[in-house]
Design a protein around this motif. Sequence first.
Motif, mmCIF file in Angstrom:
data_model
loop_
_atom_site.group_PDB
_atom_site.id
_atom_site.type_symbol
_atom_site.label_atom_id
_atom_site.label_comp_id
_atom_site.label_asym_id
_atom_site.label_seq_id
_atom_site.Cartn_x
_atom_site.Cartn_y
_atom_site.Cartn_z
ATOM 1 N N HIS A 113 -48.001 -74.311 44.960
ATOM 2 C CA HIS A 113 -47.286 -74.561 43.707
ATOM 3 C C HIS A 113 -47.998 -73.939 42.512
ATOM 4 O O HIS A 113 -47.358 -73.617 41.513
ATOM 5 N N ASP A 114 -49.315 -73.811 42.614
ATOM 6 C CA ASP A 114 -50.128 -73.378 41.471
ATOM 7 C C ASP A 114 -51.122 -72.330 41.965
ATOM 8 O O ASP A 114 -52.110 -72.660 42.628
ATOM 9 N N ASP A 158 -46.843 -59.187 41.801
ATOM 10 C CA ASP A 158 -45.864 -60.057 41.160
ATOM 11 C C ASP A 158 -44.487 -59.394 41.248
ATOM 12 O O ASP A 158 -44.353 -58.184 41.012
ATOM 13 N N ASP A 187 -39.868 -60.514 41.381
ATOM 14 C CA ASP A 187 -38.876 -61.463 40.880
ATOM 15 C C ASP A 187 -38.958 -62.814 41.585
ATOM 16 O O ASP A 187 -38.623 -63.846 40.996
ATOM 17 N N ASP A 188 -39.382 -62.805 42.842
ATOM 18 C CA ASP A 188 -39.358 -64.030 43.640
ATOM 19 C C ASP A 188 -40.656 -64.820 43.620
ATOM 20 O O ASP A 188 -40.633 -66.043 43.798
ATOM 21 N N SER A 189 -41.795 -64.137 43.441
ATOM 22 C CA SER A 189 -43.066 -64.836 43.633
ATOM 23 C C SER A 189 -44.226 -64.092 42.991
ATOM 24 O O SER A 189 -44.126 -62.899 42.676
ATOM 25 N N SER A 190 -45.333 -64.808 42.845
ATOM 26 C CA SER A 190 -46.621 -64.221 42.492
ATOM 27 C C SER A 190 -47.539 -64.389 43.696
ATOM 28 O O SER A 190 -47.544 -65.453 44.337
ATOM 29 N N GLN A 192 -47.066 -68.084 45.361
ATOM 30 C CA GLN A 192 -46.421 -69.069 44.512
ATOM 31 C C GLN A 192 -44.989 -68.606 44.237
ATOM 32 O O GLN A 192 -44.759 -67.730 43.397
ATOM 33 N N LYS A 204 -41.245 -68.437 42.722
ATOM 34 C CA LYS A 204 -40.764 -68.714 41.364
ATOM 35 C C LYS A 204 -39.486 -69.549 41.354
ATOM 36 O O LYS A 204 -38.969 -69.859 40.282
ATOM 37 N N GLY A 205 -39.003 -69.897 42.497
ATOM 38 C CA GLY A 205 -37.790 -70.698 42.596
ATOM 39 C C GLY A 205 -37.482 -70.947 44.048
ATOM 40 O O GLY A 205 -38.328 -70.750 44.922
ATOM 41 N N GLY A 225 -39.591 -69.794 48.877
ATOM 42 C CA GLY A 225 -39.319 -70.850 47.917
ATOM 43 C C GLY A 225 -38.681 -72.062 48.565
ATOM 44 O O GLY A 225 -39.037 -73.220 48.265
#
Length: 300
Positions: A180-181, A202, A204-207, A223, A225-226, A232
């Motif tokens: 999550h972080d 990085d 659109d979907d994740s880091s 992580q 992003k959604g 996700g």
Amino acid sequence: MPIRELFHVMTMVDDFDPAQDVVDDLFDPVMMFSKSWSDFDKRWASISLIGSDFSFELMEASKLDEDAGAPLPKFARRFGQHLHSFAWYVDRDDMPDLVAALIEHGVRVVRPDGSLIELADVADVPGTVFTHGRDTFGQMEFQAWNDRDPRFAPDWPEERWRTEHPLGLQRLQYTTVLVHDLDRARGLFAGVLGGRPVAERDDDDSSRAYVLVGTDTMVELVQPKGTDSVEGRELAANGELPSAMTLLVRDLDAARQHVEQAGVPIVEQGPDTFVADTSATLGLAFTITTALIPGDPRDA
């Protein structure tokens, strides 16, 4: 650096024997130990060794109602077929300092019997310790160095999987951990565990961050992003856990042919990567790739 080589990645399966058959067909492993029952842990398990750095423990937890409260059966009932944990070798003399660092970071560390280790106890820690999975993005095991591991013998045939086996396996490229972080995860893997940050990405979907832990274990921290992506949705459903293994191969087409001949369909294909169907691998989540990680010190 207290952490050494990867001992194994552990994965939980529903039905041990057919899952081991899949492993045998795909990887032709050397068995560190074959299927065995532990009444203490309430599970069947084996450890398969492939190459020099790809080792995993296959585990089926007891399904008996009277064992439902034990840690491994609880995990199996909650998550089903899923990656469970990392295990690393640690030099015995470094174990107290590592355990102390984990405790000071807020990580609960326990003995094999489940009893909590306090900071005052670290001078007398056992040769095997475990973290609480919620504190470390999935459970971690630290095992005092064992020179009986056959991979460290001078005659270990690690080149066989690279040059003779049809998969053409070069190494375990990385294991993905969903978080999550990302900053908190870096604090553990690159901070407390002494890992080496290698690369970040990085989209659109994740880091994503890649951290080399110990001598040979690359961990991909993701992580999302959604919940629009597979990762996700996985994080939303199961929380912070290891989720998949990615294997580096010499030739993608040859690897794909071998995987399909082993009876495992491909569910996603890209120019340098494909994803195996986990329903056919009975929960063994893995991706095959020829893509390198920028700045990976293993390629230096």
